[in-house]
Design a protein around this motif. Structure first.
Motif, PDB file in Angstrom:
ATOM      1  N   GLU A 225      -8.066   6.074  -4.339  1.00 28.12           N
ATOM      2  CA  GLU A 225      -6.843   5.434  -3.858  1.00 28.12           C
ATOM      3  C   GLU A 225      -7.113   3.964  -3.572  1.00 28.12           C
ATOM      4  OE1 GLU A 225      -3.912   8.732  -1.831  1.00 28.12           O
ATOM      5  OE2 GLU A 225      -5.144   7.512  -0.511  1.00 28.12           O
ATOM      6  N   ASN A 229      -0.721   5.341  -2.691  1.00 24.62           N
ATOM      7  CA  ASN A 229      -1.166   6.721  -2.560  1.00 24.62           C
ATOM      8  C   ASN A 229      -0.516   7.572  -3.647  1.00 24.62           C
ATOM      9  OD1 ASN A 229       1.478   7.260  -1.722  1.00 24.62           O
ATOM     10  ND2 ASN A 229       0.941   7.403   0.443  1.00 24.62           N
ATOM     11  N   TYR A 236      -1.888  -0.642   0.479  1.00 29.53           N
ATOM     12  CA  TYR A 236      -2.954  -1.652   0.461  1.00 29.53           C
ATOM     13  C   TYR A 236      -3.227  -2.224   1.845  1.00 29.53           C
ATOM     14  CZ  TYR A 236       0.468  -5.371   1.035  1.00 29.53           C
ATOM     15  OH  TYR A 236       1.444  -6.185   1.551  1.00 29.53           O
ATOM     16  N   ASN A 239      -5.096   0.644   3.806  1.00 30.16           N
ATOM     17  CA  ASN A 239      -6.249   1.276   3.180  1.00 30.16           C
ATOM     18  C   ASN A 239      -7.536   0.557   3.597  1.00 30.16           C
ATOM     19  OD1 ASN A 239      -8.103   2.541   1.550  1.00 30.16           O
ATOM     20  ND2 ASN A 239      -6.995   2.217  -0.365  1.00 30.16           N
TER      21      ASN A 239
END
Length: 436
Positions: A225, A229, A236, A239
């Protein structure tokens, strides 16, 4: 091989790119068909739209196919810049004209194509002889209901290209196995080796790496990922993989370890020719560009070492337009061009790593070396790296756009000394504006 926009620009001279862009922006060949291809007087004409150096035309495969299939003529147009190519492709898909029978699709565009243009592309799921690809490669171009909108050409397993002469001057090891051990298992060790390089190097005007963005991309692309997702949500900004990559790349920029030269952007090619940096994170397809732009004067000075961790940066597909008047003939050509034998041939000629597992397992690929890169066993290095790529890679509609925007954001830190938090904020705003 993708910006998505910049990545496929490799190994195309500016003058060739200008000529190719004229072709891309221009109209179709004047044929009444949607693609310019067709059948006439027992002859078949198949048109192709490609970009960068995909190896299909450059390695003589089209001439070989024509020779083996009398009555088939293939007309290929190649754009130097993928971003311009894709913008033109989107316009033509919307208009339903000006297309080619076969269109190249860069990995950063695959999700957008499968989600928004699936009805415009022919389905390969029932085509025989197409069961030899790495499993994750086919999934990248498949729709939710099982249509396969193209067949894979290359992939982009990662390594690190480095200048042996500069490493020796900096007191670092030069043997590729020892160099790989410097940063084995952790990209942070790659940056730490850069600090050692900076301390030890006695020459002038040589940076450790070309750009922070290359490091950022390598880190992000090593995870299933990245920017989205599986549900298609943008992640972003949440993450940790992206945040960690951003911070380590920013560390490299702030510590003065980069030459501030974004890959495939103005200044990078002269940087290769003039030897202004000692390392570059390099997917397999980049080797042909480095060898061309660094030139004969630097042959044997470059080598290739394993990357800290496996990752895939780039790769492409060939799709066929559903409305093509020669759809079956075009699909047959695509299946042939992406067959193990042809993928192995392209790798041998220019170094694009096959997406075919069967091709990867051939002695021709496994035993390949690069004379330019100090006889590095590139078949072994990139073949092993290909096996480390995560089996599942979650792609998003605007992956290419987001990647480009992050590269621009890191340039703010490198070239304008923008604080990293401020550069992140600007980058996030640009992404929201671009993606919506």
């Amino acid at each position: 091989m993708g910006s998505t926009g910049s990545m496929r620009s490799k190994a195309v001279a500016a003058v060739a790119a200008v000529g190719a862009l004229t072709l891309v922006v221009g109209c179709s060949s004047g044929d009444d068909s949607a693609t310019g291809g067709g059948k006439k007087d027992g002859k078949v004409t198949i048109t192709m739209g490609l970009y960068g150096v995909m190896g299909i035309k450059e390695t003589g495969l089209l001439e070989k196919y024509e020779k083996e299939n009398p009555g088939v003529e293939i007309k290929a147009e190649i754009a130097g810049d993928e971003q311009t190519y894709y913008t033109a492709l989107q316009t033509r898909l919307a208009a339903g004209k000006g297309l080619k029978d076969i269109q190249g699709i860069e990995i950063g565009r695959a999700k957008e194509i499968t989600e928004t243009q699936a009805d415009k592309f022919a389905d390969f799921s029932g085509v025989t002889g197409t069961d030899h690809f790495l499993p994750w490669k086919e999934s990248q171009i498949s729709t939710a209901d099982g249509k396969v909108l193209g067949l894979g050409t290359d992939i982009g397993p990662m390594a690190v290209c480095y200048r042996k002469d500069y490493f020796e001057q900096a007191g670092l090891p030069t043997d590729r196995e020892e160099v790989a051990k410097l940063w084995e298992g952790d990209w942070a060790k790659y940056v730490e080796a850069g600090r050692d390089f900076k301390k030890g190097f006695k020459g002038k005007n040589v940076a450790y790496m070309d750009a922070a963005s290359g490091l950022f991309n390598a880190m992000v692309y090593g995870h299933p990922e990245q920017y989205y997702n599986e549900q298609g949500d943008l992640i972003y900004d949440k993450n940790p993989v992206v945040k960690d990559a951003w911070n380590l790349a920013a560390d490299a920029a702030e510590d003065g370890l980069t030459a501030k030269l974004r890959q495939f952007q103005p200044g990078w090619d002269p940087g290769l020719a003039n030897g202004t940096f000692a390392t570059a994170v390099c997917p397999a397809w980049m080797l042909s560009h480095i060898s061309e732009k660094a030139g004969d004067a630097n042959k044997g000075k470059w080598d290739v070492a394993r990357a800290p961790k496996g990752a895939n940066w780039g790769g492409s597909f060939l799709g066929v337009i559903e409305q093509s008047p020669v759809k079956e003939e075009a699909q047959k050509l695509v299946a042939w061009l992406t067959a193990p034998e042809q993928q192995a041939h392209i790798f041998k000629e220019i170094g694009n790593i096959p997406s075919s597992q069967k091709a990867l397992d051939t002695d021709e690929v496994k035993g390949a070396t690069s004379e330019y890169f100090s006889d590095a066993p590139i078949g072994q290095i990139f073949g092993a790296a290909a096996q480390e790529i995560p089996d599942k890679q979650v792609l998003g509609r605007k992956d290419g756009t987001i990647k480009d925007t992050f590269s621009q954001g890191l340039t703010l830190i490198e070239q304008q000394d923008t604080p990293r938090d401020e550069a992140w904020k600007t980058t996030a705003e640009r992404i929201e504006k671009a993606v919506g």
